[in-house]
Design a protein around this motif. Sequence first.
Motif, mmCIF file in Angstrom:
data_model
loop_
_atom_site.group_PDB
_atom_site.id
_atom_site.type_symbol
_atom_site.label_atom_id
_atom_site.label_comp_id
_atom_site.label_asym_id
_atom_site.label_seq_id
_atom_site.Cartn_x
_atom_site.Cartn_y
_atom_site.Cartn_z
ATOM 1 N N GLN A 16 0.813 -1.220 0.000
ATOM 2 C CA GLN A 16 0.000 0.000 0.000
ATOM 3 C C GLN A 16 0.849 1.274 0.000
ATOM 4 O OE1 GLN A 16 -2.561 -0.448 3.409
ATOM 5 N NE2 GLN A 16 -3.518 -2.300 2.599
ATOM 6 N N LEU A 17 2.155 1.127 0.195
ATOM 7 C CA LEU A 17 3.043 2.292 0.256
ATOM 8 C C LEU A 17 3.504 2.710 -1.134
ATOM 9 C CD1 LEU A 17 5.380 1.239 3.211
ATOM 10 C CD2 LEU A 17 3.523 2.922 3.282
ATOM 11 N N PRO A 18 3.842 3.993 -1.280
ATOM 12 C CA PRO A 18 4.491 4.416 -2.518
ATOM 13 C C PRO A 18 5.856 3.729 -2.634
ATOM 14 C CG PRO A 18 3.919 6.318 -1.143
ATOM 15 C CD PRO A 18 3.617 5.084 -0.359
ATOM 16 N N GLU A 19 6.363 3.583 -3.838
ATOM 17 C CA GLU A 19 7.592 2.840 -4.089
ATOM 18 C C GLU A 19 8.760 3.336 -3.244
ATOM 19 O OE1 GLU A 19 9.932 -0.154 -5.732
ATOM 20 O OE2 GLU A 19 7.773 0.112 -5.755
ATOM 21 N N ASP A 20 8.912 4.659 -3.109
ATOM 22 C CA ASP A 20 10.059 5.172 -2.344
ATOM 23 C C ASP A 20 9.991 4.758 -0.876
ATOM 24 O OD1 ASP A 20 7.833 6.942 -2.099
ATOM 25 O OD2 ASP A 20 9.166 8.555 -1.435
ATOM 26 N N VAL A 25 11.442 0.669 3.643
ATOM 27 C CA VAL A 25 11.118 -0.500 4.466
ATOM 28 C C VAL A 25 12.097 -1.628 4.151
ATOM 29 C CG1 VAL A 25 9.396 -2.292 4.928
ATOM 30 C CG2 VAL A 25 8.675 0.096 4.709
ATOM 31 N N LEU A 26 12.361 -1.849 2.874
ATOM 32 C CA LEU A 26 13.314 -2.883 2.491
ATOM 33 C C LEU A 26 14.704 -2.587 3.037
ATOM 34 C CD1 LEU A 26 13.939 -5.464 0.989
ATOM 35 C CD2 LEU A 26 14.254 -4.090 -1.085
ATOM 36 N N ASP A 27 15.121 -1.327 2.958
ATOM 37 C CA ASP A 27 16.420 -0.941 3.526
ATOM 38 C C ASP A 27 16.470 -1.239 5.018
ATOM 39 O OD1 ASP A 27 17.323 -0.043 1.072
ATOM 40 O OD2 ASP A 27 16.970 2.085 1.512
ATOM 41 N N PHE A 28 15.384 -0.957 5.729
ATOM 42 C CA PHE A 28 15.343 -1.207 7.165
ATOM 43 C C PHE A 28 15.398 -2.711 7.472
ATOM 44 C CE2 PHE A 28 13.049 -1.549 11.283
ATOM 45 C CZ PHE A 28 14.012 -0.921 12.059
ATOM 46 N N VAL A 29 14.692 -3.502 6.678
ATOM 47 C CA VAL A 29 14.724 -4.952 6.850
ATOM 48 C C VAL A 29 16.140 -5.471 6.634
ATOM 49 C CG1 VAL A 29 13.923 -7.139 5.864
ATOM 50 C CG2 VAL A 29 12.293 -5.307 6.311
ATOM 51 N N GLU A 30 16.827 -4.951 5.622
ATOM 52 C CA GLU A 30 18.216 -5.351 5.368
ATOM 53 C C GLU A 30 19.110 -4.956 6.552
ATOM 54 O OE1 GLU A 30 19.474 -7.223 2.963
ATOM 55 O OE2 GLU A 30 17.472 -7.437 2.135
ATOM 56 N N PHE A 31 18.897 -3.762 7.090
ATOM 57 C CA PHE A 31 19.646 -3.313 8.263
ATOM 58 C C PHE A 31 19.443 -4.270 9.435
ATOM 59 C CE2 PHE A 31 19.151 -1.128 12.350
ATOM 60 C CZ PHE A 31 20.472 -0.756 12.585
ATOM 61 N N LEU A 32 18.188 -4.640 9.694
ATOM 62 C CA LEU A 32 17.897 -5.554 10.793
ATOM 63 C C LEU A 32 18.531 -6.921 10.565
ATOM 64 C CD1 LEU A 32 14.156 -4.725 11.563
ATOM 65 C CD2 LEU A 32 16.184 -4.045 12.873
ATOM 66 N N SER A 33 18.527 -7.386 9.333
ATOM 67 C CA SER A 33 19.148 -8.678 9.018
ATOM 68 C C SER A 33 20.647 -8.634 9.286
ATOM 69 C CB SER A 33 18.895 -9.057 7.563
ATOM 70 O OG SER A 33 17.527 -9.292 7.345
ATOM 71 N N LEU A 34 21.297 -7.570 8.851
ATOM 72 C CA LEU A 34 22.737 -7.426 9.079
ATOM 73 C C LEU A 34 23.050 -7.309 10.571
ATOM 74 C CD1 LEU A 34 23.687 -5.005 6.157
ATOM 75 C CD2 LEU A 34 24.282 -7.428 6.374
#
Length: 76
Positions: A16-20, A25-34
């Motif tokens: 439901q979010l705009p692409e940016d 959100v994807l960047d944050f998920v990657e941060f949490l994974s790292l």
Amino acid sequence: MGIMTTAELLAERVRQLPEDLACEVLDFVEFLSLKRQKIADDAWDNQIQADAESGKLDAIFAADIQAYEAGQCQRI
């Protein structure tokens, strides 16, 4: 449809979010994974250090040194 899993709920909300914002959100998920991987890596390093200091690895070290001195090791 029954109760949604966290992953399903998250995917629905992100769609439901705009692409940016979805990219943020994807960047944050990657941060949490790292971050999680670093915590696991640090725990592993700390355990190896503690085992080495306590002498638990002495037999392994001795066997490795013996194999090296006998020419049974290969350069990697």
